[in-house]
Design a protein around this motif. Structure first.
Motif, PDB file in Angstrom:
ATOM      1  N   ARG A   1      69.371   3.729   8.495  1.00  0.00           N
ATOM      2  CA  ARG A   1      68.379   5.188   8.827  1.00  0.00           C
ATOM      3  C   ARG A   1      69.758   6.189   8.105  1.00  0.00           C
ATOM      4  O   ARG A   1      68.900   7.013   7.197  1.00  0.00           O
ATOM      5  CB  ARG A   1      68.452   5.532  10.331  1.00  0.00           C
ATOM      6  CG  ARG A   1      67.611   6.836  10.132  1.00  0.00           C
ATOM      7  CD  ARG A   1      67.208   7.030  11.861  1.00  0.00           C
ATOM      8  NE  ARG A   1      68.451   7.144  12.576  1.00  0.00           N
ATOM      9  CZ  ARG A   1      69.164   8.260  12.714  1.00  0.00           C
ATOM     10  NH1 ARG A   1      69.423   9.089  11.976  1.00  0.00           N
ATOM     11  NH2 ARG A   1      70.337   8.013  13.535  1.00  0.00           N
ATOM     12  N   ARG A   2      70.914   6.365   8.492  1.00  0.00           N
ATOM     13  CA  ARG A   2      71.868   7.289   7.661  1.00  0.00           C
ATOM     14  C   ARG A   2      71.714   7.015   6.388  1.00  0.00           C
ATOM     15  O   ARG A   2      72.001   7.921   5.391  1.00  0.00           O
ATOM     16  CB  ARG A   2      73.394   6.911   8.541  1.00  0.00           C
ATOM     17  CG  ARG A   2      73.450   7.625   9.691  1.00  0.00           C
ATOM     18  CD  ARG A   2      74.795   7.692  10.327  1.00  0.00           C
ATOM     19  NE  ARG A   2      75.522   6.483  10.158  1.00  0.00           N
ATOM     20  CZ  ARG A   2      75.465   5.627  11.291  1.00  0.00           C
ATOM     21  NH1 ARG A   2      74.686   5.829  12.339  1.00  0.00           N
ATOM     22  NH2 ARG A   2      76.254   4.333  11.119  1.00  0.00           N
ATOM     23  N   SER A   3      71.629   5.853   5.693  1.00  0.00           N
ATOM     24  CA  SER A   3      71.586   5.450   4.349  1.00  0.00           C
ATOM     25  C   SER A   3      70.305   5.618   3.632  1.00  0.00           C
ATOM     26  O   SER A   3      70.087   5.315   2.444  1.00  0.00           O
ATOM     27  CB  SER A   3      72.146   3.983   4.147  1.00  0.00           C
ATOM     28  OG  SER A   3      73.610   4.189   4.605  1.00  0.00           O
ATOM     29  N   GLY A   4      69.144   5.950   4.402  1.00  0.00           N
ATOM     30  CA  GLY A   4      67.906   6.255   3.834  1.00  0.00           C
ATOM     31  C   GLY A   4      67.117   5.007   3.597  1.00  0.00           C
ATOM     32  O   GLY A   4      65.930   5.076   2.974  1.00  0.00           O
TER      33      GLY A   4
ATOM     34  N   ASP B   1      63.364   4.810   8.488  1.00  0.00           N
ATOM     35  CA  ASP B   1      63.372   6.088   9.410  1.00  0.00           C
ATOM     36  C   ASP B   1      62.809   5.733  10.632  1.00  0.00           C
ATOM     37  O   ASP B   1      62.241   4.719  10.877  1.00  0.00           O
ATOM     38  CB  ASP B   1      62.521   7.158   8.746  1.00  0.00           C
ATOM     39  CG  ASP B   1      62.343   8.432   9.195  1.00  0.00           C
ATOM     40  OD1 ASP B   1      63.431   8.751   9.949  1.00  0.00           O
ATOM     41  OD2 ASP B   1      61.436   9.222   8.952  1.00  0.00           O
TER      42      ASP B   1
ATOM     43  N   VAL C   1      76.814  -0.700   1.848  1.00  0.00           N
ATOM     44  CA  VAL C   1      76.632   0.266   3.280  1.00  0.00           C
ATOM     45  C   VAL C   1      77.099  -0.627   4.648  1.00  0.00           C
ATOM     46  O   VAL C   1      77.687   0.051   5.257  1.00  0.00           O
ATOM     47  CB  VAL C   1      75.221   0.570   3.576  1.00  0.00           C
ATOM     48  CG1 VAL C   1      74.942   0.967   4.871  1.00  0.00           C
ATOM     49  CG2 VAL C   1      74.434   1.442   2.406  1.00  0.00           C
TER      50      VAL C   1
ATOM     51  N   TYR D   1      60.822   1.355  13.776  1.00  0.00           N
ATOM     52  CA  TYR D   1      61.629   1.762  12.521  1.00  0.00           C
ATOM     53  C   TYR D   1      60.494   1.449  11.587  1.00  0.00           C
ATOM     54  O   TYR D   1      59.889   0.780  11.689  1.00  0.00           O
ATOM     55  CB  TYR D   1      62.646   0.735  12.344  1.00  0.00           C
ATOM     56  CG  TYR D   1      63.740   1.150  13.226  1.00  0.00           C
ATOM     57  CD1 TYR D   1      64.702   1.845  13.040  1.00  0.00           C
ATOM     58  CD2 TYR D   1      64.021   0.394  14.615  1.00  0.00           C
ATOM     59  CE1 TYR D   1      65.782   2.256  13.996  1.00  0.00           C
ATOM     60  CE2 TYR D   1      64.798   0.538  15.399  1.00  0.00           C
ATOM     61  CZ  TYR D   1      65.830   1.453  15.121  1.00  0.00           C
ATOM     62  OH  TYR D   1      66.691   1.802  15.794  1.00  0.00           O
TER      63      TYR D   1
ATOM     64  N   SER E   1      70.683   2.105  12.719  1.00  0.00           N
ATOM     65  CA  SER E   1      71.336   3.252  12.763  1.00  0.00           C
ATOM     66  C   SER E   1      72.078   3.472  11.392  1.00  0.00           C
ATOM     67  O   SER E   1      71.933   4.673  10.773  1.00  0.00           O
ATOM     68  CB  SER E   1      72.066   3.692  13.776  1.00  0.00           C
ATOM     69  OG  SER E   1      72.833   4.821  13.574  1.00  0.00           O
ATOM     70  N   SER E   2      72.512   2.437  10.972  1.00  0.00           N
ATOM     71  CA  SER E   2      73.482   2.543   9.668  1.00  0.00           C
ATOM     72  C   SER E   2      72.449   2.760   8.577  1.00  0.00           C
ATOM     73  O   SER E   2      72.390   3.536   7.372  1.00  0.00           O
ATOM     74  CB  SER E   2      74.283   1.254   9.326  1.00  0.00           C
ATOM     75  OG  SER E   2      75.354   1.350  10.220  1.00  0.00           O
TER      76      SER E   2
END
Length: 139
Positions: free
Chosen positions: A47-50, A53, A79, A62, A44-45
């Motif tokens: 994903r939030r940082s790109g 996906d 991150v 993922y 999740s972290s």
């Protein structure tokens, strides 16, 4: 250093290793050796940082959104683990009437901050692709 950093690096290297670069949290968890809920938290972290996906549904999971040759361990460290070398508690008390006890916290904080900068500097030269190459060399 926290274990989320290691889990993140392992997960990203594993995804880079897969030909389709897609894996479920259960598949990643099995490879990492931890619970899928822990993987989902770390992913999740990421994903939030790109870095990754997600794709829902059957065959989902993922997937990498980054080039393994360009993402460094320093990027991941910032991150997931930035500040983790600095302990939450340090000995001494700034109000003490002793030069050692009253200054230990400040001095140790500076030492840990310098160590973290050196660690990040070292990590900036290691990419996900580099880690994967080292793993392939183990065969």
């Amino acid at each position: 250093m926290n274990s989320e950093f290691t889990i993140a690096v392992h997960s990203l290297v594993f995804l880079a290793y897969l030909p389709e670069r897609m894996a479920s949290s259960e598949m990643i968890a099995h490879n990492v050796g931890t619970h899928s809920a822990r993987i989902r938290k770390v992913m999740s972290s990421l994903r939030r940082s790109g870095f990754v996906d997600t794709r829902e549904g059957s065959g989902g999971g993922y997937r990498l959104t980054i080039d393994p040759k360009s993402v460094t361990l320093a990027d991941i460290y910032r991150v997931l683990a930035h500040g983790s070398l600095i302990p939450s508690w340090c000995s001494g008390d700034p109000g003490m009437d002793c030069v050692v006890g009253s200054n230990m916290n400040e001095v140790m904080h500076g030492i840990f901050c310098s160590a973290e900068k050196q660690l990040e500097s070292y990590f900036k030269d290691i990419t996900i692709e580099d880690v994967l190459k080292q793993i392939r060399a183990c065969q």
